[in-house]
Design a protein around this motif. Structure first.
Motif, mmCIF file in Angstrom:
data_model
loop_
_atom_site.group_PDB
_atom_site.id
_atom_site.type_symbol
_atom_site.label_atom_id
_atom_site.label_comp_id
_atom_site.label_asym_id
_atom_site.label_seq_id
_atom_site.Cartn_x
_atom_site.Cartn_y
_atom_site.Cartn_z
ATOM 1 N N HIS A 1 1.823 5.187 -2.573
ATOM 2 C CA HIS A 1 1.484 6.163 -3.454
ATOM 3 C C HIS A 1 2.627 6.604 -4.060
ATOM 4 O O HIS A 1 3.048 7.862 -4.115
ATOM 5 C CB HIS A 1 0.697 7.103 -2.524
ATOM 6 N N ASN B 1 -2.719 2.618 -5.398
ATOM 7 C CA ASN B 1 -3.407 2.155 -4.395
ATOM 8 C C ASN B 1 -4.667 3.243 -4.474
ATOM 9 O O ASN B 1 -4.609 4.332 -4.739
ATOM 10 C CB ASN B 1 -2.840 2.099 -3.007
ATOM 11 N N CYS B 2 -5.661 2.670 -3.797
ATOM 12 C CA CYS B 2 -7.006 3.523 -3.359
ATOM 13 C C CYS B 2 -7.830 4.155 -4.435
ATOM 14 O O CYS B 2 -8.475 5.155 -4.415
ATOM 15 C CB CYS B 2 -6.493 4.584 -2.466
ATOM 16 N N ASP C 1 1.505 4.008 3.095
ATOM 17 C CA ASP C 1 0.995 5.336 2.436
ATOM 18 C C ASP C 1 2.480 6.063 2.004
ATOM 19 O O ASP C 1 2.294 7.259 1.759
ATOM 20 C CB ASP C 1 0.208 5.993 3.352
ATOM 21 N N GLU D 1 -3.820 12.896 -1.305
ATOM 22 C CA GLU D 1 -2.570 11.942 -0.755
ATOM 23 C C GLU D 1 -1.499 13.112 -0.560
ATOM 24 O O GLU D 1 -0.611 12.744 -0.183
ATOM 25 C CB GLU D 1 -2.116 11.226 -1.952
ATOM 26 N N HIS E 1 0.871 -1.170 0.139
ATOM 27 C CA HIS E 1 -0.131 0.103 0.030
ATOM 28 C C HIS E 1 0.925 1.320 -0.274
ATOM 29 O O HIS E 1 1.121 1.779 1.015
ATOM 30 C CB HIS E 1 -0.834 -0.054 1.213
HETATM 31 ZN ZN LIG Z 1 -3.698 4.740 -0.045
#
Ligand SMILES: [Zn+2]
Length: 577
Positions: free
Chosen positions: A66, A92-93, A448, A116, A64
């Motif tokens: 970015h 991700n996401c 993250d 983000e 996970h």
């Molecule tokens: Zn994320």
């Protein structure tokens, strides 16, 4: 011609498969582990790394992140790369940069600068933007120098924006023609090597929003569209879904329709402002266990770090589920300051705390809880309780035990009110459960990485997990820790030949000193393009970090090597397993 390029000599091998540890030499040739044969003569290798007294384990797999933009100016995806991560998942996401037409690039970067919190000027200066389609983006990733291996999701937001237009994608379901076209493009991405697709599904009350304060495209997308994307995975028979925010019913539906694994975000222990644990993680773990026994393949992805946000009015953006905080925290620091000074706005902020209904309050406090460490007094009380138990366990254990013994002494300095001690007891129990209970159902790893860079450093999670959870608190064995940091996420992501140590596998390895292993302090570094700063946290104790047989970091210092590969379909082209 020596038989091996590199020989790791005399290390204690923890193979990632929960086998008991053993001492062995490891021979590496052409980037792969070619021999684990007990004793291998030093003369048979070009380079010998003396790992006596050190742990040799598989590199960590951080699914996970970015790093979609950062990888272009930082091939090692730090801080993850400093902490033993050898493979990352990006996209991700539901967020990312492909597909994207040249005219929409600025908007795409604006979106990422908010949701983000990647600095805008940094992206503008640091990204090559030499793609439009997702397959072209993968080619670009393939070309760029990498210090870690990379696998990439097709994020749904850019895909929907590309076909439907950004505004329309937020306002309505796709037409049949649009849906067909999006599915065709998704299939193209899957064929080119995407590992699956991702989406943030928080609904209209999203906590992580677009630049203008509206929810993200995927937050409010139609269920029919979502299920159509799931059906594409069934059709291609490959890939998996990463997501956050949907109901359990919807996850099960997506699993049913796609027939593919789901990476469920997030399993997290949160507390309220008094440090009292919220109980939701228990039911999450129970649901994951139950769903898996009913034929779904659902992996829980867990936050295992002690959350230490450090933020200012200028940088914070995660109060977006509160309408009034959302307005206050839009734009730059000057805009925010003006709104903060507005008497009406100030009153509204007070009113929200004083008068929010139970739902509103729960919503808000869950964000606060998720972002707040236990209050100082609670934390000290927690330590006190842990310490009293730990002091007996650790008394006989040499220098490290003594270091641990110092903690309770510190926390005894202040007497704690009784209710705090009780809260702390609940928090300790909950944390122990969260970390130790049903361990097989979740893997640590929501770094993250590359996101929210001005207020958090979750990328240190492997080091934190090894030092605090495995070594100091002894909640899991090292064997278990390495399995959950490497082999389990590798399985979730469909890696066929990474995540554990075996002959024939790519040599993604960490060699570290368990006694010395620790995280550095969280601090500012001015190392981003456009003279931007970020919060970082270094690691101490990793003797060597190795990706595909080449050392990328030695004692925390980069070698400059860029042996990372783009993993199309979860593997590099040379993989034979
Ligand atoms: Zn994320």
């Amino acid at each position: 011609m020596p038989e091996f390029d590199t020989l790791i000599k005399g290390g204690t091998v923890i193979d990632g498969l929960m086998s008991g540890r053993f001492v062995s030499d490891i021979g590496i040739k052409d980037g792969r582990i070619t021999s684990i044969a007990g004793r291998i003569p030093a003369s048979s290798a070009t380079t010998v790394l003396d790992a006596g007294g050190l742990i040799v384990a598989p590199g960590f797999i951080d699914l996970h992140t970015h790093y979609d933009s950062q990888i272009y100016w930082d091939p090692w995806c730090t801080i993850s790369g400093w902490h033993g991560v050898t493979s990352v998942g990006i996209g991700n996401c539901g967020f990312g940069f492909a597909p994207c037409r040249p005219a929409d690039r600025d908007r795409a970067m604006l979106t990422m600068s908010r949701n983000e919190a990647v600095p805008l000027e940094t992206m503008k200066e640091g990204m090559p933007w030499d793609w439009e389609t997702f397959p072209q983006f993968l080619d670009s990733l393939d070309r760029t120098a990498k210090g870690v291996n990379v696998l990439a999701y097709q994020p749904l937001a850019p895909l929907m924006s590309y076909v439907m237009g950004g505004d329309d994608a937020k306002g309505r379901p796709a037409t049949d023609a649009e849906r067909l076209e999006m599915c065709r493009l998704l299939e193209e991405s899957m064929d080119a090597g995407s590992c699956g697709w991702s989406a943030q599904l928080f609904g209209s009350n999203s906590i992580q929003r677009d630049f203008d304060g509206t929810p993200m495209i995927t937050d409010t997308m139609a269920e029919a569209d979502l299920l159509a994307f799931a059906a594409v995975l069934r059709k291609v028979g490959r890939g998996f879904i990463q997501g956050i925010g949907a109901t359990r019913d919807l996850w099960e539906k997506l699993s049913e329709v796609s027939g593919r694994p789901i990476i469920y975000n997030v399993v997290a222990l949160t507390t309220d402002q008094h440090g009292v644990a919220n109980e939701t993680y228990r039911s999450t773990l129970d649901w994951i266990a139950d769903a898996n026994q009913r034929g779904h393949r659902i992996y829980g992805q867990a936050v295992t770090t002690e959350i230490a946000f450090e933020f200012t009015l200028a940088t914070w953006n995660l109060f977006d589920s509160s309408p009034v905080w959302r307005v206050v925290t839009l734009g730059g620091p000057e805009d925010r300051l003006v709104r903060m000074k507005d008497p009406e706005m100030r009153q509204a902020l007070r009113d929200e705390l004083d008068n929010a209904g139970e739902d509103g309050m729960r919503n808000f406090s869950s964000v606060i809880g998720a972002v707040s460490p236990p209050s100082r007094s609670t934390r000290e009380a927690t330590r006190h309780e842990e310490g009293l138990r730990g002091i007996h366990r650790r008394r006989d254990r040499g220098p490290r035990g003594q270091a641990c013994d110092r903690r309770p002494a510190r926390s005894r300095r202040r007497r704690q009110p009784r209710d705090h001690v009780q809260h702390a007891a609940a928090a300790v129990r909950a944390r122990t459960d969260a970390r130790a209970g049903q361990l097989e159902l979740r893997h640590p790893g929501i770094s993250d990485g590359g996101a929210h860079t001005k207020f958090m450093t979750f990328g240190a999670y492997p080091t934190e997990f090894l030092t605090k959870v495995a070594r100091d608190d002894e909640l899991v064995s090292l064997e278990h820790a390495h399995w959950s940091l490497s082999a389990l996420p590798a399985m979730a992501a469909g890696f066929r030949d990474r995540g554990f140590i075996r002959e024939g596998m790519p040599a993604d390895l960490v060699v570290y000193d368990l006694d010395r292993l620790q995280m550095g302090p969280q601090e500012k570094a001015w190392d981003y393009p456009a003279d931007e700063w970020r919060q970082v946290r270094t690691a101490v104790g990793y003797r060597w970090i190795m990706v595909n047989g080449s050392v990328t970091f030695e004692e925390g210092t980069g070698t400059g090597a860029v042996p990372g590969k783009l993993l199309r379909h979860g593997m590099d082209e040379a993989s034979s397993i």
